[in-house]
Design a protein around this motif. Structure first.
Motif, PDB file in Angstrom:
ATOM      1  N   ASN A 165       0.904  -1.128  -0.035  1.00  0.00           N
ATOM      2  CA  ASN A 165      -0.057   0.024   0.280  1.00  0.00           C
ATOM      3  C   ASN A 165       1.040   1.191   0.068  1.00  0.00           C
ATOM      4  OD1 ASN A 165       0.678   1.046   2.769  1.00  0.00           O
ATOM      5  ND2 ASN A 165      -0.765  -0.526   3.335  1.00  0.00           N
ATOM      6  N   THR A 247      -6.612 -11.774  -1.051  1.00  0.00           N
ATOM      7  CA  THR A 247      -6.500 -10.883   0.200  1.00  0.00           C
ATOM      8  C   THR A 247      -7.167  -9.686   0.069  1.00  0.00           C
ATOM      9  OG1 THR A 247      -4.287 -12.214   0.497  1.00  0.00           O
ATOM     10  CG2 THR A 247      -4.568  -9.736   1.532  1.00  0.00           C
ATOM     11  N   ASN A 249      -6.728  -6.567   1.243  1.00  0.00           N
ATOM     12  CA  ASN A 249      -6.031  -5.506   1.167  1.00  0.00           C
ATOM     13  C   ASN A 249      -5.271  -5.287  -0.427  1.00  0.00           C
ATOM     14  OD1 ASN A 249      -6.559  -4.879   3.759  1.00  0.00           O
ATOM     15  ND2 ASN A 249      -4.592  -5.731   4.559  1.00  0.00           N
ATOM     16  N   TYR A 250      -5.359  -6.190  -1.044  1.00  0.00           N
ATOM     17  CA  TYR A 250      -4.575  -5.947  -2.530  1.00  0.00           C
ATOM     18  C   TYR A 250      -5.908  -6.104  -3.463  1.00  0.00           C
ATOM     19  CZ  TYR A 250      -1.082  -8.723   0.116  1.00  0.00           C
ATOM     20  OH  TYR A 250      -0.124  -8.840   1.097  1.00  0.00           O
TER      21      TYR A 250
END
Length: 338
Positions: A165, A247, A249-250
């Motif tokens: 990120n 995932t 967050n990806y």
């Protein structure tokens, strides 16, 4: 461009032969992951078995160990390898850190930033005899000659961090020596939208140039001289991308690349235990954006054309998947290193 082999955890008594084959084949080095086995012992064995090979952890789990223990281990491998070791660190995820390692995970980004600075303070202490690091999470201020490795005839190991990120990428540019791009990060748009600008912001904050930073990029390859060969590898890469793409967050990486909702669809199949269905969410268009497909003769040029102005180190993700083709990947590595 340096070209490394991404390894999978394996028994120590196999590492010496692998290191020798990697050096003979023409690779720059070996990158050791951490999963069921630790990467540091493997790197130490490789340092003795194949002098001159560059070695790195990609990545070691930072919060599983104190900064001092990590620094001391890296210091010894740096000495054993003649200055050819890079320490790659990552956070892992909360469940592993808390429930498997029994360690703290709160504020993982700032904690990793402090960890990197603490490790570098330990390196300085091994040379000077004075340890002084006071951070948000780690306070280190005691060392005696008995408990110090002492100076070595090699520079301090480079310290790289895994980042996905924007905050972590910026932090890598500020305090680390390089960044490990996630295997899902091979889409050029993501690299140009996030990786390069955020690294530059971090480097500017610490008064450095991005020329001082390594961009370490795993490359998913689909290679073969017949469509049948390449089709087999397409299915393997589909599986890898669906695993990483599960995932949450990806998810933004897929979304911004024009594949909005891919992660949600993968997770729906995952919850149902449908692993073939997970892989089926990765289309040929995904593969074209996130992997490099080529014949053997064209692979070096294809990788250079896509990543030559971005990556300083390329890690061939698939090179160990088929040891019969290992030397052919080595030939590609040699062409990329020229």
């Amino acid at each position: 461009m340096h070209v490394d082999v991404m390894t999978t955890p394996q028994a120590l008594n196999t590492i010496g032969e692998l290191a020798g084959r990697a050096r003979a084949a023409g690779f720059s080095g070996l990158l050791f992951t951490e999963a069921g086995r630790t990467p540091f012992l493997s790197a130490a064995v490789a340092a003795q078995a194949a002098p001159g090979l560059e070695l790195s952890t990609g990545v070691a789990v930072a919060f599983a160990r104190s900064p001092f223990v990590t620094a001391a281990t890296a210091w010894e491998i740096q000495e054993a390898s003649g200055g050819r070791f890079r320490l790659g660190l990552g956070t892992q995820v909360r469940t592993h850190i808390v429930r498997r390692y029994g360690m703290e995970f709160e504020h993982p980004g700032p904690r990793l930033r402090d960890y990197v600075l603490a490790v570098k303070a330990c390196f300085a202490a091994f040379r000077t005899g004075k340890l002084e690091h006071r951070g948000e999470f780690y306070n280190l201020d005691f060392i005696t000659p008995q408990w110090s490795a002492g100076p070595i005839d090699a520079p301090d190991p480079k310290v790289d961090v895994a980042a996905v990120n924007p905050w972590m990428l910026r932090m890598a540019g500020e305090v680390a020596d390089g960044v490990h791009i996630h295997p899902i990060g091979g889409e050029v748009g993501y690299l140009r939208r996030h990786v390069l600008p955020k690294l530059a912001e971090g480097a500017a904050k610490s008064g450095r140039s991005t020329d001082e930073l390594a961009v370490i990029l795993p490359v998913l390859t689909i290679v073969g001289d017949t469509d049948a060969e390449r089709e087999r590898e397409r299915e393997l890469v589909r599986g890898s991308l669906s695993f990483y793409g599960s995932t949450p967050n990806y998810a933004f990486i897929f979304d911004e690349a024009g594949f909005e909702g891919t992660t949600a669809r993968i997770r729906e199949k995952q919850k149902a235990g449908d692993f073939k269905g997970m892989a089926a969410q990765i289309t040929d268009d995904h593969l074209a954006a996130f992997a490099v497909e080529s014949t053997w003769d064209g692979l070096a040029d294809a990788i250079r054309d896509r990543y030559g102005n971005i990556a300083t180190r390329v890690v061939l993700y698939n090179a160990l998947a088929d040891m019969e083709r290992f030397e052919r990947y080595g030939e590609v590595a040699q062409r990329l290193s020229r």
